[in-house]
Design an enzyme around this catalytic site. Structure first.
Site, PDB file in Angstrom:
ATOM      1  N   TYR B 101      23.054  31.240   5.370  1.00  0.00           N
ATOM      2  CA  TYR B 101      21.960  32.149   5.407  1.00  0.00           C
ATOM      3  C   TYR B 101      21.205  31.832   6.271  1.00  0.00           C
ATOM      4  O   TYR B 101      20.843  30.697   6.936  1.00  0.00           O
ATOM      5  CB  TYR B 101      21.263  31.629   4.079  1.00  0.00           C
ATOM      6  CG  TYR B 101      19.611  32.235   3.864  1.00  0.00           C
ATOM      7  CD1 TYR B 101      19.294  33.208   3.148  1.00  0.00           C
ATOM      8  CD2 TYR B 101      18.715  31.521   4.617  1.00  0.00           C
ATOM      9  CE1 TYR B 101      18.093  33.623   3.316  1.00  0.00           C
ATOM     10  CE2 TYR B 101      17.329  31.978   4.685  1.00  0.00           C
ATOM     11  CZ  TYR B 101      17.119  33.110   3.942  1.00  0.00           C
ATOM     12  OH  TYR B 101      15.818  33.629   3.721  1.00  0.00           O
ATOM     13  N   GLU B 189      16.048  38.862   6.774  1.00  0.00           N
ATOM     14  CA  GLU B 189      17.096  37.883   6.561  1.00  0.00           C
ATOM     15  C   GLU B 189      18.368  38.600   6.455  1.00  0.00           C
ATOM     16  O   GLU B 189      18.528  39.738   6.113  1.00  0.00           O
ATOM     17  CB  GLU B 189      17.041  37.138   4.841  1.00  0.00           C
ATOM     18  CG  GLU B 189      16.746  37.964   3.938  1.00  0.00           C
ATOM     19  CD  GLU B 189      16.149  37.112   2.666  1.00  0.00           C
ATOM     20  OE1 GLU B 189      15.928  36.122   2.763  1.00  0.00           O
ATOM     21  OE2 GLU B 189      16.627  37.702   1.610  1.00  0.00           O
TER      22      GLU B 189
END
Lengths: 325, 376
Positions: B101, B189
């Site tokens: 991530y 993101e």
């Protein structure tokens, strides 16, 4: 005395010839603010409401010794206006403009601090020290000179609370709208510290709203440092998550920034939070009454003891309230 | 403002980020053509502004163009948490060796952007933060200086032990930072950022939220607004210069100022009813705004009473009163209206309201109680 703003501040208006700038310049002059000039590039040499208009903030400062500025320019020029003011040596910049990009504010925030200046806003109603001076757009007549310091993230909600205080005969030392954006120049903590040190402020009203964690940080700060009674109101108990409630900063994101969390954090350090705006005035009246009595009784005791007393008073009160329910 | 995954990927691709080949489609035939062009197994991904698309069955693997065509028939038109799927992204299905991530938000308290990375990708980052916070590395970035290469490298090495992979990931982290700052994002993101068995680092999902305040200087981003994903009444309000959020209650609220508008909703709840909306008519005194506000609220059939809560400052009570009178005459509202006026030109406002037999109170609590009483 008051905080940040007194009769001595020499104020210029950036964007003085615009619709809002011109209107509020007149309002501020009528209130008694020491407006010494204004800035609009291309209109230097003109006169607006009896004060000279300059080409740049630098010129205005040279000619008038101004130390304070209020910004009414559109959002695409507001950041530039803040930098210009700070670079010209202005020490207090009040930015009324709504809609300033957050990314720009990140840089502005740090730059203004390195210059030793103070920025209030953006997206705020400004600051008023009743009876002395007002730099902003709030209606002057609802205020009354006195001993309660008010700090708020809102505009009209602040007027609502101030109006209730004034109607009850409770005056204000200074009222500051710090702004509804996610990144603002002056935060609750800065203002709380100033009110705590101001000898003419006896109690403080904090008006918060959903979004961010400034109220929680304020609660921690109050517990550690503030030795004056504080009363709070938090707007947005019914706000749904993930939605921007008008103010860019008023949004519950990822489950944080709720009103419930803020109320809990404030209650945990003994600060009563009013359920309705009008109750703020009642709570402050009680606090002033009990702190007056306490000062008579234990005037020479150390301040830490005072704080302990005020906490237990708050506890008793909330216990009473619960009993009523 | 929210944008779709395919739009976020377009932005990231411009900043050099490795993104798998893909195209957007609105019909099954388009899907077939795109999948055939790609010529490899593909993912069919529903494009809606809500999370949990995968769990809802909105993301499917297809081994060839025919299967992609079939699957898209199920996904197009599907309802995911109230959003109808109108577009699907057809993108090359890449082989996954590991999932990480990387993300970026603004830390309001620190007044700085903060980068967050984790080797535990592919799942909700809030879940990782709650259960295994040691698997997240956070780094605040000085907004004056920007993200430095060594910082990006430190973040990348937290995810990958292998130096070659870390170097590639550091580049992606830099690209994420630059994109964020350039487009006025409020959140960006990549989840997951994957490695392939061949050692490539690729962003296979992307999410970006935009700061509305930055849109005036990003017309190319403003153009990405998808009106299908927004409540029509909220879009209408936005066009009229009003700040509006629809809620489920029965008391319509028209207020000047965002803080006071929230406090008004809270007061409605305090006295036992539910607000139908948040609505801020703003600081100016434009009667037109009042009319538009009433129009929008009257569209909601749940509304049983409308309350005006006006604290005049820059907003003049007489202007709002004129707006109310015009709106009442023009729209003939089928529900009762109650008004609170305090502040600038309050008395003038009261006299104006007499024309349509409205009596304004001066207390916020009174007007809320009255609205609730009349709505019952």
């Amino acid at each position: 005395m008051a905080i940040y703003l007194t009769k001595k501040n020499k104020v210029i208006v950036q964007g003085i010839t615009g619709r809002d700038g011109a209107f509020h310049t007149q309002q501020m002059i009528e209130y008694g603010t020491n407006i010494v000039g204004g800035v609009t590039p291309g209109k230097g040499g003109e006169i607006m409401h009896g004060v000279p208009v300059f080409e740049s903030v630098e010129n205005a400062v040279k000619a008038t010794n101004a130390d304070t500025s209020v910004i009414f320019v559109p959002p695409q020029y507001a950041v530039d206006a803040i930098y210009e003011a700070v670079d010209a040596g202005i020490k207090l910049v009040v930015c009324i403009t709504e809609g300033v990009p957050v990314i720009d504010m990140l840089k502005v925030y740090h730059y203004v601090r390195t210059k030793g200046a103070r920025l209030i806003g953006p997206n705020c109603p400004g600051i008023i020290s009743p009876g002395l001076s007002k730099v902003g757009i709030m209606p002057g007549q609802i205020h009354k000179k006195g001993k309660v310091g008010v700090v708020s993230r809102s505009g009209t909600l602040t007027y609502e609370v101030v109006h209730a205080l004034t109607n009850k005969g409770i005056g204000q030392s200074t009222v500051i709208g710090i702004g509804g954006d996610p990144i603002i120049g002056t935060n609750f903590i800065d203002t709380l510290q100033a009110y705590n040190e101001d000898k003419d402020t006896e109690a403080i009203v904090l008006i918060g709203e959903i979004g961010g964690t400034d109220e929680e940080e304020a609660a921690r700060f109050i517990k550690k440092f503030v030795r004056k009674p504080v009363v709070a109101f938090i707007a947005g108990r019914t706000a749904p998550p993930g939605k921007r409630m008008g103010h860019a900063g008023a949004i519950i994101s990822g489950g944080t920034g709720t009103a419930a969390e803020k109320v809990k954090a404030l209650n945990a350090v003994g600060i009563p939070v009013a359920d309705l705006p009008s109750q703020v005035a009642d709570l402050i009246a009680e606090k002033l009454k009990s702190s007056g009595k306490r000062q008579m009784k234990i005037s020479k005791k150390p301040t830490t003891k005072k704080a302990a007393v005020s906490k237990s008073v708050a506890k008793k009160k909330s216990a009473k309230k619960a009993a009523k329910k | 403002m929210k944008i779709h995954e395919y739009q976020a990927k377009e932005i990231f691709r411009k900043f050099g980020m490795p993104i798998p080949d893909g195209e957007i489609a609105t019909s099954d035939n388009e899907v077939g053509k795109i999948a055939a062009r790609i010529g490899k197994p593909v993912m069919v991904k529903a494009q809606v502004h809500v999370g949990g698309r995968g769990k809802a069955g909105g993301i499917k693997y297809a081994k060839d163009a025919h299967q992609a065509w079939e699957l898209s028939q199920q996904i197009l038109g599907m309802n995911i948490k109230g959003c109808i799927v109108r577009k699907v992204l057809i993108t090359e299905a890449v082989e996954i060796a590991s999932e990480a991530y990387i993300g970026m938000i603004i830390d309001r308290a620190a007044k700085m952007p903060v980068m967050m990375v984790s080797p535990a990708g592919g799942i909700d980052i809030e879940e990782v933060a709650a259960t295994t916070p040691e698997k997240i590395m956070k780094l605040h970035v000085n907004p004056m200086l920007g993200l430095q290469n060594y910082q990006a490298m430190n973040l990348a090495r937290f995810i990958y032990g292998d130096i070659k992979t870390a170097r590639k990931a550091a580049q992606v982290i830099m690209q994420l930072y630059r994109a964020f700052m350039h487009i006025d994002a409020s959140l960006a993101e990549v989840n997951p950022l994957i490695t392939t068995p061949q050692g490539e680092v690729i962003a296979i999902d992307a999410k970006i939220n935009i700061d509305d305040n930055g849109l005036f200087r990003r017309p190319e981003i403003e153009a990405m607004r998808d009106l299908n994903e927004e409540d029509p009444s909220e879009t209408q309000a936005k066009d009229a210069g009003l700040s509006f959020v629809k809620l489920d209650g029965s008391i319509g609220c028209i207020v000047n100022g965002a803080g006071l508008a929230m406090a008004t909703m809270d007061t409605v709840k305090h006295f036992g009813a539910e607000p139908a909306n948040f609505l801020d008519i703003g600081g100016s005194s434009n009667p037109e705004k009042v009319i538009n506000a009433m129009k929008i609220i009257l569209k909601d059939s749940n509304v049983k009473a409308i309350l005006f809560n006006i604290f005049g400052g820059i907003t003049r009570c007489d202007d709002v009163a004129n707006g109310i009178v015009t709106a009442v005459k023009e729209l003939k509202p089928p529900v009762p209206i109650v008004v609170r006026l305090t502040g600038t030109n309050e008395d003038m406002g009261r006299r104006i309201l007499e024309e349509v037999n409205l009596v304004a109170t001066s207390s916020m609590e009174d007007v809320v109680k009255k609205a609730i009483e009349l709505a019952a």
